[in-house]
Design a protein around this motif. Structure first.
Motif, PDB file in Angstrom:
ATOM      1  N   LEU A 264       0.836  -1.196   0.000  1.00  0.00           N
ATOM      2  CA  LEU A 264       0.000   0.000   0.000  1.00  0.00           C
ATOM      3  C   LEU A 264       0.871   1.246   0.000  1.00  0.00           C
ATOM      4  O   LEU A 264       1.924   1.287   0.625  1.00  0.00           O
ATOM      5  CB  LEU A 264      -0.931   0.014   1.215  1.00  0.00           C
ATOM      6  CG  LEU A 264      -2.118  -0.936   1.148  1.00  0.00           C
ATOM      7  CD1 LEU A 264      -2.847  -0.966   2.483  1.00  0.00           C
ATOM      8  CD2 LEU A 264      -3.068  -0.538   0.033  1.00  0.00           C
ATOM      9  N   ASP A 265       0.385   2.280  -0.693  1.00  0.00           N
ATOM     10  CA  ASP A 265       1.103   3.535  -0.840  1.00  0.00           C
ATOM     11  C   ASP A 265       0.901   4.482   0.348  1.00  0.00           C
ATOM     12  O   ASP A 265       1.481   5.540   0.384  1.00  0.00           O
ATOM     13  CB  ASP A 265       0.644   4.215  -2.134  1.00  0.00           C
ATOM     14  CG  ASP A 265       1.473   5.441  -2.477  1.00  0.00           C
ATOM     15  OD1 ASP A 265       2.630   5.514  -2.051  1.00  0.00           O
ATOM     16  OD2 ASP A 265       0.944   6.325  -3.169  1.00  0.00           O
ATOM     17  N   GLY A 266       0.075   4.133   1.291  1.00  0.00           N
ATOM     18  CA  GLY A 266      -0.183   4.999   2.441  1.00  0.00           C
ATOM     19  C   GLY A 266      -1.110   4.306   3.420  1.00  0.00           C
ATOM     20  O   GLY A 266      -1.489   3.147   3.235  1.00  0.00           O
ATOM     21  N   SER A 267      -1.496   5.031   4.452  1.00  0.00           N
ATOM     22  CA  SER A 267      -2.361   4.480   5.496  1.00  0.00           C
ATOM     23  C   SER A 267      -3.778   4.277   4.989  1.00  0.00           C
ATOM     24  O   SER A 267      -4.323   5.116   4.269  1.00  0.00           O
ATOM     25  CB  SER A 267      -2.417   5.422   6.695  1.00  0.00           C
ATOM     26  OG  SER A 267      -1.147   5.571   7.259  1.00  0.00           O
ATOM     27  N   VAL A 268      -4.356   3.164   5.385  1.00  0.00           N
ATOM     28  CA  VAL A 268      -5.765   2.881   5.131  1.00  0.00           C
ATOM     29  C   VAL A 268      -6.359   2.498   6.481  1.00  0.00           C
ATOM     30  O   VAL A 268      -5.948   1.501   7.082  1.00  0.00           O
ATOM     31  CB  VAL A 268      -5.950   1.735   4.106  1.00  0.00           C
ATOM     32  CG1 VAL A 268      -7.426   1.414   3.936  1.00  0.00           C
ATOM     33  CG2 VAL A 268      -5.314   2.101   2.774  1.00  0.00           C
ATOM     34  N   LEU A 269      -7.295   3.306   6.976  1.00  0.00           N
ATOM     35  CA  LEU A 269      -7.881   3.091   8.297  1.00  0.00           C
ATOM     36  C   LEU A 269      -9.366   2.763   8.191  1.00  0.00           C
ATOM     37  O   LEU A 269     -10.064   3.258   7.312  1.00  0.00           O
ATOM     38  CB  LEU A 269      -7.689   4.323   9.175  1.00  0.00           C
ATOM     39  CG  LEU A 269      -6.245   4.720   9.463  1.00  0.00           C
ATOM     40  CD1 LEU A 269      -6.195   6.027  10.261  1.00  0.00           C
ATOM     41  CD2 LEU A 269      -5.522   3.614  10.216  1.00  0.00           C
ATOM     42  N   VAL A 270      -9.824   1.935   9.136  1.00  0.00           N
ATOM     43  CA  VAL A 270     -11.221   1.535   9.225  1.00  0.00           C
ATOM     44  C   VAL A 270     -11.702   1.872  10.632  1.00  0.00           C
ATOM     45  O   VAL A 270     -10.991   1.604  11.611  1.00  0.00           O
ATOM     46  CB  VAL A 270     -11.368   0.017   8.974  1.00  0.00           C
ATOM     47  CG1 VAL A 270     -12.791  -0.438   9.174  1.00  0.00           C
ATOM     48  CG2 VAL A 270     -10.873  -0.336   7.587  1.00  0.00           C
ATOM     49  N   THR A 271     -12.894   2.430  10.768  1.00  0.00           N
ATOM     50  CA  THR A 271     -13.479   2.729  12.068  1.00  0.00           C
ATOM     51  C   THR A 271     -13.987   1.442  12.702  1.00  0.00           C
ATOM     52  O   THR A 271     -14.691   0.662  12.059  1.00  0.00           O
ATOM     53  CB  THR A 271     -14.658   3.727  11.922  1.00  0.00           C
ATOM     54  OG1 THR A 271     -14.162   4.906  11.290  1.00  0.00           O
ATOM     55  CG2 THR A 271     -15.260   4.079  13.262  1.00  0.00           C
TER      56      THR A 271
END
Length: 144
Positions: free
Chosen positions: A87-94
């Motif tokens: 992944l190229d950056g952060s991926v966040l899930v609530t």
């Protein structure tokens, strides 16, 4: 201290205490976390878009990471072989117990991405350093 003169009261007290403990354990139990990956990825010049869904509870956020991501090099006339992707950056899930879609961009550091390829990725859902769900190796391909 339990008195032996009132065995019926003692039995009721012990049963009530056990029920409260069991009820408290069920009330604090959270549904298991889950994560999925869509099989199709779209090509965007220097990145690939990867999507999926995830569910977690308990508040806060969890991060999606791609581990062991690899595409087969399928350049016309090129040499085959795996290309590592991440992944190229952060991926966040609530983490609110509801299912959420997630989306990220895959890159191949130091390499050009193929425009026509397939491979495998494993997506992990983590809170801090703890992995709370994983897809295991999933087959993916670039859709045109």
């Amino acid at each position: 201290m339990l008195h032996t003169r009132h065995p019926a009261r003692t039995a009721v007290l012990i049963a009530a205490t056990g029920c409260l403990s069991i009820t408290a354990a069920f009330a604090s139990a959270q549904p298991p976390a889950s994560i999925s990956v869509d099989r199709q990825m779209s090509y965007n010049v220097t990145t690939l878009t990867i999507n999926g869904s995830a569910t977690c509870a308990g508040g806060g956020t969890a991060g999606v990471t791609i581990v062991n991501g690899s595409l087969e090099q399928m350049f016309q006339g090129g040499i085959g072989g795996p290309i590592a992707v991440q992944l190229d950056g952060s991926v966040l899930v609530t983490c609110d117990g509801a299912p959420h879609t997630w989306s990220g961009r895959l890159v191949a550091p130091g390499r050009a991405l193929p425009t026509d390829s397939g491979g495998t990725v494993t997506a992990n859902l983590s809170q801090g350093s703890t992995v709370i769900a994983s897809t295991g190796a999933q087959g993916v391909f670039i859709a045109h």
